[in-house]
Write a protein that holds these residues in place. Structure first.
Motif, PDB file in Angstrom:
ATOM      1  N   ALA A 168       0.647  -1.159   0.043  1.00  0.00           N
ATOM      2  CA  ALA A 168      -0.136   0.114   0.036  1.00  0.00           C
ATOM      3  C   ALA A 168       1.188   1.100   0.125  1.00  0.00           C
ATOM      4  N   ARG A 219       1.632   7.210  -6.569  1.00  0.00           N
ATOM      5  CA  ARG A 219       0.406   8.471  -6.774  1.00  0.00           C
ATOM      6  C   ARG A 219       0.962   9.773  -6.318  1.00  0.00           C
ATOM      7  N   ARG A 266      -3.989   2.801 -13.558  1.00  0.00           N
ATOM      8  CA  ARG A 266      -5.038   2.183 -12.808  1.00  0.00           C
ATOM      9  C   ARG A 266      -5.905   3.172 -11.875  1.00  0.00           C
ATOM     10  N   LEU A 295      -6.282  -4.815   6.158  1.00  0.00           N
ATOM     11  CA  LEU A 295      -5.772  -5.420   7.413  1.00  0.00           C
ATOM     12  C   LEU A 295      -5.608  -4.334   8.421  1.00  0.00           C
ATOM     13  N   ILE A 321      -2.293  -1.476   8.738  1.00  0.00           N
ATOM     14  CA  ILE A 321      -2.191  -0.113   7.879  1.00  0.00           C
ATOM     15  C   ILE A 321      -3.236   0.662   7.989  1.00  0.00           C
ATOM     16  N   MET A 328      -9.893  -5.740   8.996  1.00  0.00           N
ATOM     17  CA  MET A 328     -10.149  -7.184   8.791  1.00  0.00           C
ATOM     18  C   MET A 328      -9.344  -7.763   7.915  1.00  0.00           C
ATOM     19  N   ASP A 329      -9.214  -9.161   8.145  1.00  0.00           N
ATOM     20  CA  ASP A 329      -8.514 -10.050   6.956  1.00  0.00           C
ATOM     21  C   ASP A 329      -9.575 -10.447   6.034  1.00  0.00           C
ATOM     22  N   LEU A 330      -9.536 -10.118   4.685  1.00  0.00           N
ATOM     23  CA  LEU A 330     -10.537 -10.560   4.061  1.00  0.00           C
ATOM     24  C   LEU A 330     -10.600 -11.984   3.683  1.00  0.00           C
ATOM     25  N   LEU A 365      -5.527  -6.049  -5.281  1.00  0.00           N
ATOM     26  CA  LEU A 365      -5.720  -7.069  -4.446  1.00  0.00           C
ATOM     27  C   LEU A 365      -5.844  -8.362  -4.784  1.00  0.00           C
TER      28      LEU A 365
HETATM   29  N1  SAM Z   1      -6.195  -0.797  -2.957  1.00  0.00           N
HETATM   30  C1  SAM Z   1      -4.937   0.138  -2.514  1.00  0.00           C
HETATM   31  C2  SAM Z   1      -4.455   0.928  -3.548  1.00  0.00           C
HETATM   32  O1  SAM Z   1      -4.672   0.800  -4.627  1.00  0.00           O
HETATM   33  O2  SAM Z   1      -3.813   1.898  -3.338  1.00  0.00           O
HETATM   34  C3  SAM Z   1      -4.077  -0.700  -1.863  1.00  0.00           C
HETATM   35  C4  SAM Z   1      -3.417  -1.786  -2.828  1.00  0.00           C
HETATM   36  S1  SAM Z   1      -2.139  -2.460  -2.248  1.00  0.00           S
HETATM   37  C5  SAM Z   1      -0.958  -3.152  -3.530  1.00  0.00           C
HETATM   38  C6  SAM Z   1      -2.844  -4.317  -1.532  1.00  0.00           C
HETATM   39  C7  SAM Z   1      -3.510  -4.074  -0.442  1.00  0.00           C
HETATM   40  O3  SAM Z   1      -4.236  -5.395   0.017  1.00  0.00           O
HETATM   41  C8  SAM Z   1      -2.843  -3.612   0.951  1.00  0.00           C
HETATM   42  O4  SAM Z   1      -3.135  -2.610   1.548  1.00  0.00           O
HETATM   43  C9  SAM Z   1      -2.818  -5.040   1.690  1.00  0.00           C
HETATM   44  O5  SAM Z   1      -2.927  -4.724   3.224  1.00  0.00           O
HETATM   45  C10 SAM Z   1      -4.290  -5.594   1.234  1.00  0.00           C
HETATM   46  N2  SAM Z   1      -4.501  -6.952   1.573  1.00  0.00           N
HETATM   47  C11 SAM Z   1      -3.765  -7.954   0.987  1.00  0.00           C
HETATM   48  N3  SAM Z   1      -4.153  -9.083   1.631  1.00  0.00           N
HETATM   49  C12 SAM Z   1      -5.613  -8.715   2.600  1.00  0.00           C
HETATM   50  C13 SAM Z   1      -6.183  -9.559   3.265  1.00  0.00           C
HETATM   51  N4  SAM Z   1      -6.215 -10.757   3.328  1.00  0.00           N
HETATM   52  N5  SAM Z   1      -7.106  -8.859   3.846  1.00  0.00           N
HETATM   53  C14 SAM Z   1      -7.308  -7.498   3.957  1.00  0.00           C
HETATM   54  N6  SAM Z   1      -6.433  -6.637   2.889  1.00  0.00           N
HETATM   55  C15 SAM Z   1      -5.439  -7.374   2.216  1.00  0.00           C
END
Ligand code: SAM
Length: 283
Positions: A11, A18, A62, A109, A112, A134-136, A163
């Motif tokens: 992240a 950006r 993106r 998570l 962050i 939350m952990d997705l 994601l």
């Molecule tokens: N969507 C945001 C962006 O484009 O700026 C963040 C993208 S970053 C590349 C990937 C994100 O996925 C991280 O913030 C990470 O913590 C989150 N992530 C990965 N696995 C996850 C999970 N199992 N549950 C929740 N978040 C998750």
């Protein structure tokens, strides 16, 4: 210490891109909080990851395309809730012209999101904002969250940006299924890498991958139609390479790839589908 120790460091990494775009005179978007949120660690990742700097185009394109598509769906489809899964350090509720009546829910998570809350404590979002730590991949918790949101909303746009590659095919299929149990969850905007891209990423970052869940898994050969059996049909697909050309933020040597696919026409689709942005609608 490796620049990416934990999946949530990604992240900070994309926030740094950006920030780079924001600081250009001809910026396509301005994210005034990106530099603060990316911090030194975000900058370090860009500097030290192989091809860190030259990968910026993909995240910048993106961001532009997701901004456009989110605003378009919110404005034309009377969306009442945006559910942003893996929101990371995204700041759209603070920087996009969103209706004040919109409910925006961010899920990621805990660490962050706590970091982001601290950094943005004094900034007011344009719409109502809820933060869910939350952990997705925790199926029970996410099903409870989806049921709660489904009960209070009529027209939900789900967004998951950056994601899907980090989940396995089974995890993403199960997530897709859980989302489609909620009739209010009408649209889903997400990005997908292709098997060709996965192969290149695994080679390029083989030394960095494997730490703290920073692993690339999901790259469906069938592209966005992967989601059909789980209750989703494809409304629109945009190619990052075509959008990069439109926005003048192209991958390095894009001109050479374009030249190659003119000769090897059968490679055209591979090039086009390397990295795509897909808008799905619940069937
Ligand atoms: N969507 C945001 C962006 O484009 O700026 C963040 C993208 S970053 C590349 C990937 C994100 O996925 C991280 O913030 C990470 O913590 C989150 N992530 C990965 N696995 C996850 C999970 N199992 N549950 C929740 N978040 C998750």
């Amino acid at each position: 210490m490796a620049p990416i120790e934990h999946i949530s460091d990604t992240a900070r990494w994309v926030a740094a891109y950006r920030a780079m775009e924001t600081e250009r005179a001809d910026a396509h978007f301005r994210d005034p909080y990106a530099r603060l949120l990316a911090g030194e660690q975000g900058e370090k990742i860009v500097r030290t990851l192989p091809r860190g700097m030259s990968s910026a185009w993909a995240v910048i394109v993106r961001t532009c395309v997701f901004d456009e598509m989110i605003l378009q769906v919110v404005q034309t489809q009377q969306v009442d809730t945006v559910l942003n899964l893996a929101s990371g350090l995204d700041t759209r509720p603070y920087r996009l012209p969103l209706p004040a009546s919109l409910r925006w829910i961010e899920v990621d998570l805990p660490d962050i999101l706590t970091y982001k809350e601290e950094k943005l404590a004094d900034i007011k979002p344009a719409c109502s904002l809820e933060i869910v730590k939350m952990d997705l991949v925790d199926v029970t918790s996410r099903q409870a969250l989806f049921s709660r949101i489904g009960a209070i909303s009529q027209r939900v746009l789900v967004v998951s940006e950056g994601l899907s590659p980090y989940l396995t095919s089974d995890q993403i299929a199960s997530l897709a299924q859980d989302l489609s149990t909620q009739p209010a969850f009408r649209w889903w905007l997400l990005d997908l890498i292709s098997p060709f891209a996965l192969q290149r990423i695994r080679k390029l970052w083989k030394k960095q991958l494997g730490r703290g869940r920073f692993v690339f898994h999901f790259a469906p050969a069938e592209g966005a139609t992967f989601f059909n059996p789980y209750g989703w049909k494809v409304l629109e697909v945009r190619s990052s390479v075509e959008e990069g050309h439109r926005l003048k933020r192209e991958m390095p040597f894009a001109w050479f790839w374009r030249f190659l696919v003119k000769i090897f026409k059968e490679k055209q689709e591979i090039f086009r589908n390397t990295y795509i942005f897909a808008l799905l609608e619940q069937i």
